[in-house]
Design an enzyme around this catalytic site. Structure first.
Site, short mmCIF file in Angstrom:
data_model
loop_
_atom_site.label_atom_id
_atom_site.label_comp_id
_atom_site.label_asym_id
_atom_site.label_seq_id
_atom_site.Cartn_x
_atom_site.Cartn_y
_atom_site.Cartn_z
N TYR A 168 33.83 135.04 -29.37
CA TYR A 168 33.48 136.44 -29.13
C TYR A 168 34.75 137.29 -29.10
O TYR A 168 35.84 136.80 -29.37
CB TYR A 168 32.67 136.56 -27.84
N GLY A 313 23.64 125.16 -17.38
CA GLY A 313 22.88 126.27 -17.94
C GLY A 313 21.43 125.89 -18.14
O GLY A 313 20.56 126.12 -17.30
#
Length: 638
Positions: A168, A313
């Protein structure tokens, strides 16, 4: 046990070493945290997790459309503040992940070039060349990061995590693979790190040096030309020297997305080497993740000082009470993640994602399980994932439940789906369901095939039909020969195939079956009618990419755009798109061309059973997601 010990990030005390890893969720229209998310996070706090790290909160929308959350204005503080308050009630801490952008990873439209460090191709639309951020824009973004951190602190967050990983925007600046700049933000590692270090400085300026600050970064990008672990360690030391209180170590990038976000095919602890390497190099706490959810593995990693905290997660999606069950030594009751990534798949379609095997994930307030107003005598026909989910849900509501399975073992197609060595997580889920059936003392009859007469004699108030589907057999000459079988029989067999094997069908089942056979056979060939393998597979991009990578690395031969014409006693004859006929010798032919539903029992039952419900593959052949969700909701509404 180490996992139950308190841990510290800076001065922040965390009650145990289990964290909820950041994952994106849908927000209110203005980017603020919505009530749905609040209930979702609160459920995990109730489940005993030490700290929750939210998904990325954007610090500005000046250069990118809002992806999920934005925290750039005082009017968004109230909802975040309520979330923090509710999390704290249960003794958990909350960390807000913040980041200035996605850069080339923006999935916006094929017309608008995204911003990045350099003029590099957009990930989703490679024909679009990114616009490099100007120096003034970089300064603005760093200021926005500091402002958002201050807002998070004001709302009551215990810490912030800087989003600087996974290819990112910040990682694009940090990586020489993406960063081709020649100014003070490009070239040397020191220059490439400048933007990230300026963001850290702004957070410290706005929040104080003692406010707990974590940086999540990619220590090893795990693809050719990307960052190596050697540079990752240099980055870790630079972040430590900048005053960061903890490092959250990631591995992989979208170029090998299945390393960054693991799939069912990935091995346990697939990122641990990078985590452990960073842990050795720094003196601040290190957070590790990446298929580290087996309790014994969690404890081992902590005891061996390979990490200080373990973040989970998808495991937290499928079981919000993981930490509590771990604490109570109730391992058999932990619902294990199966790596299907249906959560991601749903999100990428623009939907409010959930979990394939936990229909209440991000639906906590929508689908509560209420006690039954009237206890009913419920029969579930079929012991696959849909039938077991229905039986468990009905029993939890207070119904009397009986489960019939015509085979000797419970599991249905979970048994074949989990048979390959690279899909053992599916078998773990099957065992979890069996454990729950036993704990709830549900009446189970195996080796019992349902008939109309048997069902009628039981005087059941409701019948849930979850009898699954069976393989579709291609209508060509030779399918009844003795050495022609189907994928389900092969996957469930005790004896592995050897010799030359031809798999007819290159869909999801065909490819997985071929890889399974490839472990024992001398020669494996896939013949697929479509122009590409996995052409009809409705699954997440990273699962698809890893499966293709596994096939590429194998010795399996692929022939696409080919139609099987006939099967002789020794050869499979197939025709390509140019009408060329080829004969391939075989020892075994395996059919993997799909499934079909037998409606005969349903049609017979409908004539005599008033409250009949049909779920899963008994409706039409689909996925675990459909079977489990339909089983849950059917029983929830009885």
């Amino acid at each position: 046990m180490k996992v139950f010990e308190k841990g510290y990030i800076g001065s922040l005390e965390i009650k145990n070493r289990i964290l909820m890893a950041p994952m994106g969720t849908k927000s209110d229209p203005d980017g603020g945290f919505c009530s749905r998310e609040t209930e979702y996070f609160v459920e995990r706090a109730k489940g005993g997790v030490g700290m929750i790290i939210t998904g990325r909160v954007a610090t500005t929308t000046r250069f990118e459309m809002r992806s999920h959350h934005v925290l750039d204005n005082y009017h968004q503080i109230g909802r975040l503040g309520l979330l923090c308050e509710k999390i704290h009630i249960y003794g958990s801490k909350i960390c807000v992940q913040i980041g200035p952008g996605l850069g080339r990873m923006v999935h916006q439209d094929p017309f608008t070039p995204p911003y990045s460090a350099s003029a590099i191709p957009s990930h989703y639309y490679p024909e679009l060349i990114c616009k490099p951020h100007t120096v003034d824009e970089i300064h603005y973004l760093a200021e926005s990061v500091g402002h958002t951190a201050a807002l998070a602190k004001q709302a009551g967050a215990d810490a912030v995590e800087l989003h600087a990983y996974g290819g990112y925007l910040l990682d694009q600046f940090m990586s020489s693979y993406y960063n081709k700049r020649t100014d003070e933000y490009g070239g040397s590692l020191k220059n490439r790190m400048r933007f990230t270090l300026e963001c850290i400085s702004k957070i410290q300026e706005k929040c104080g040096f003692d406010f707990p600050l974590i940086v999540k970064f990619t220590a090893d990008q795990a693809f050719e030309g990307g960052r190596t672990i050697e540079e990752g360690i240099q980055i870790a030391k630079m972040l430590e020297n900048a005053g960061v209180h903890a490092l959250h170590v990631d591995k992989g990038c979208y170029e090998c997305w299945y390393v960054q976000i693991p799939t069912v095919y990935g091995k346990d602890a697939l990122q641990l080497d990078a985590v452990a390497a960073v842990k050795k190099a720094v003196n601040i706490p290190v957070i590790g993740h990446g298929k580290l959810h087996r309790p014994e593995l969690v404890e081992s990693v902590l005891e061996n000082q390979q990490a200080d905290f373990i973040a989970m997660g998808h495991q937290m999606l499928c079981d919000p009470y993981y930490a509590k069950k771990f604490t109570d030594n109730n391992y058999s009751d932990i619902r294990p993640c199966i790596g299907c990534n249906e959560c991601l798949f749903e999100s990428h379609k623009g939907l409010i994602h959930t979990c394939a095997i936990n229909p209440q994930a991000l639906r906590e307030a929508d689908y509560p399980l209420m006690p039954a107003e009237e206890e009913k005598n419920v029969l579930v026909i079929g012991g696959g994932p849909g039938g077991m989910a229905a039986a468990i849900t009905a029993k939890l509501r207070g119904h009397h439940v009986t489960l019939w399975e015509k085979k000797a073992r419970l599991g249905g197609n979970l048994l074949s789906a989990g048979a390959p060595s690279f899909k053992q997580d599916v078998l773990k889920y099957n065992q979890y369901l069996i454990n729950r059936l036993r704990e709830l003392e549900i009446t189970i009859h195996t080796n019992l095939e349902a008939t109309v007469d048997k069902v009628k004699k039981g005087h059941f108030d409701s019948v849930i039909l979850a009898c699954g589907s069976r393989p579709f057999i291609l209508p060509v000459d030779g399918v009844n020969l003795p050495n022609v079988t189907d994928a389900i029989q092969v996957l469930n067999a005790d004896t592995p195939l050897t010799g030359k094997v031809v798999v007819i069908g290159g869909g999801l089942v065909g490819c997985e079956t071929a890889l399974h056979i490839n472990e024992s056979a001398d020669d494996v060939t896939i013949i697929e009618f479509m122009d590409d393998i996995l052409a009809t597979a409705a699954h997440c991009q990273n699962n698809d990419a890893e499966l293709r990578n596994m096939i590429d690395k194998s010795k399996i031969k692929l022939f696409t755009s080919c139609r099987v014409k006939t099967i002789t006693e020794t050869e499979v004859l197939y025709e390509d798109k140019n009408n060329n006929l080829t004969a391939t010798p075989y020892d075994t032919v395996v059919m993997a061309v799909g499934f079909k539903t037998d409606k005969s029992l349903e049609n017979s039952l409908r004539e005599s059973i008033e409250n009949l419900y049909v779920i899963g593959d008994a409706v039409s052949p689909r996925k675990i997601y459909n079977a489990v969700h339909e089983g849950f909701h059917t029983a929830r509404l009885l």
